[in-house]
Design a protein around this motif. Structure first.
Motif, PDB file in Angstrom:
ATOM      1  N   PHE A 130       0.862  -1.040   0.044  1.00 20.96           N
ATOM      2  CA  PHE A 130       0.010  -0.030  -0.119  1.00 20.96           C
ATOM      3  C   PHE A 130       0.980   1.276  -0.008  1.00 20.96           C
ATOM      4  N   ALA A 131       2.010   1.171   0.885  1.00 26.65           N
ATOM      5  CA  ALA A 131       2.612   2.328   0.975  1.00 26.65           C
ATOM      6  C   ALA A 131       3.510   2.515  -0.603  1.00 26.65           C
ATOM      7  N   PHE A 132       3.993   1.389  -0.982  1.00 23.82           N
ATOM      8  CA  PHE A 132       4.604   1.529  -2.289  1.00 23.82           C
ATOM      9  C   PHE A 132       3.365   2.124  -3.528  1.00 23.82           C
ATOM     10  N   ALA A 133       2.224   1.575  -3.540  1.00 16.75           N
ATOM     11  CA  ALA A 133       1.309   2.163  -4.640  1.00 16.75           C
ATOM     12  C   ALA A 133       0.704   3.579  -4.296  1.00 16.75           C
ATOM     13  N   GLY A 134       0.708   4.004  -2.866  1.00 17.49           N
ATOM     14  CA  GLY A 134       0.642   5.475  -2.686  1.00 17.49           C
ATOM     15  C   GLY A 134       1.558   6.068  -3.169  1.00 17.49           C
ATOM     16  N   SER A 135       2.893   5.865  -3.030  1.00 19.15           N
ATOM     17  CA  SER A 135       3.873   6.584  -3.371  1.00 19.15           C
ATOM     18  C   SER A 135       3.892   6.810  -4.931  1.00 19.15           C
ATOM     19  N   ARG A 136       3.798   5.685  -5.417  1.00 18.81           N
ATOM     20  CA  ARG A 136       3.782   5.548  -7.079  1.00 18.81           C
ATOM     21  C   ARG A 136       2.575   6.394  -7.576  1.00 18.81           C
ATOM     22  N   ILE A 137       1.456   6.441  -7.375  1.00 19.39           N
ATOM     23  CA  ILE A 137       0.447   7.494  -7.532  1.00 19.39           C
ATOM     24  C   ILE A 137       0.925   8.849  -7.525  1.00 19.39           C
ATOM     25  N   LEU A 138       1.277   9.016  -6.178  1.00 20.18           N
ATOM     26  CA  LEU A 138       1.552  10.452  -5.913  1.00 20.18           C
ATOM     27  C   LEU A 138       3.067  10.892  -7.051  1.00 20.18           C
ATOM     28  N   HIS A 139       3.842  10.062  -7.303  1.00 17.18           N
ATOM     29  CA  HIS A 139       4.954  10.183  -8.106  1.00 17.18           C
ATOM     30  C   HIS A 139       4.596  10.393  -9.519  1.00 17.18           C
ATOM     31  N   LEU A 140       3.667   9.688 -10.203  1.00 17.93           N
ATOM     32  CA  LEU A 140       2.939   9.728 -11.244  1.00 17.93           C
ATOM     33  C   LEU A 140       2.338  11.109 -11.605  1.00 17.93           C
ATOM     34  N   LEU A 141       1.410  11.519 -10.402  1.00 22.60           N
ATOM     35  CA  LEU A 141       0.851  12.891 -10.463  1.00 22.60           C
ATOM     36  C   LEU A 141       1.702  14.036 -10.452  1.00 22.60           C
ATOM     37  N   ALA A 142       2.921  13.828  -9.687  1.00 19.13           N
ATOM     38  CA  ALA A 142       3.984  15.006  -9.636  1.00 19.13           C
ATOM     39  C   ALA A 142       4.464  15.123 -10.988  1.00 19.13           C
ATOM     40  N   VAL A 143       4.737  13.990 -11.721  1.00 19.40           N
ATOM     41  CA  VAL A 143       5.513  14.346 -12.933  1.00 19.40           C
ATOM     42  C   VAL A 143       4.496  14.686 -14.115  1.00 19.40           C
ATOM     43  N   LEU A 144       3.326  14.234 -13.983  1.00 21.20           N
ATOM     44  CA  LEU A 144       2.098  15.006 -14.895  1.00 21.20           C
ATOM     45  C   LEU A 144       1.934  16.264 -14.618  1.00 21.20           C
TER      46      LEU A 144
END
Length: 164
Positions: A130-144
């Protein structure tokens, strides 16, 4: 003009010096740096998980070195972006905005297209997942978000007015 009427008028808007990046570029830079931080967090989770499953640290060194290189390059480019270097903006847009985004979404997309069930995956996840998925979603949103901000009209004007 009386003292009272001078106080009633709103202050003149402050403008940034011509050599200072506009807020939209500063926000894009912050989002790039946040994306790097998320990537570091994800890498730590991956390394921790692999080490706990018995993978030798030496086997992970090439992956760690590659990621550190990408993170260092991203920080360098983000700082050059803030300084008004258009080549950094274009490199970030293509290198991390396109190829980096693909690297973030290709594995989950393949898994979903292969018949993976989100409900089954969530039921089997541990807290680290869950921590990884949450971080990955925030990572992707930051890039976009960073890519979007880098090409806003005020950012375009800033980069257009900079020396090559």
């Amino acid at each position: 003009m009386s003292r009272m009427s001078a106080l009633a008028q709103p202050p003149a808007p402050r403008t940034a010096p011509a050599d200072q990046a506009p807020p939209v570029v500063l926000a894009a830079t912050s989002l790039w740096l946040f994306a790097v931080a998320a990537g570091v967090f994800e890498a730590v989770l991956i390394v921790t998980q692999m080490l706990s499953s018995g993978t030798a640290f030496g086997e992970l060194l090439p992956q760690i070195a590659f990621r550190l290189g990408v993170f260092a390059a991203a920080v360098f480019l983000a700082l050059r972006l803030r300084a008004g270097r258009n080549w950094a903006r274009l490199t970030l847009a293509v290198g991390l905005g396109i190829f980096g985004t693909l690297s973030l979404v290709i594995e989950p997309a393949r898994w979903l297209l292969g018949g993976g069930s989100i409900g089954d995956a969530l039921a089997a996840w541990a807290p680290m997942d869950f921590a990884f998925a949450g971080s990955r979603i925030l990572h992707l949103l930051a890039v976009l978000g960073a890519v979007t901000l880098m090409f806003q009209p005020r950012a375009n004007a800033f980069f257009r007015g900079r020396p090559a």
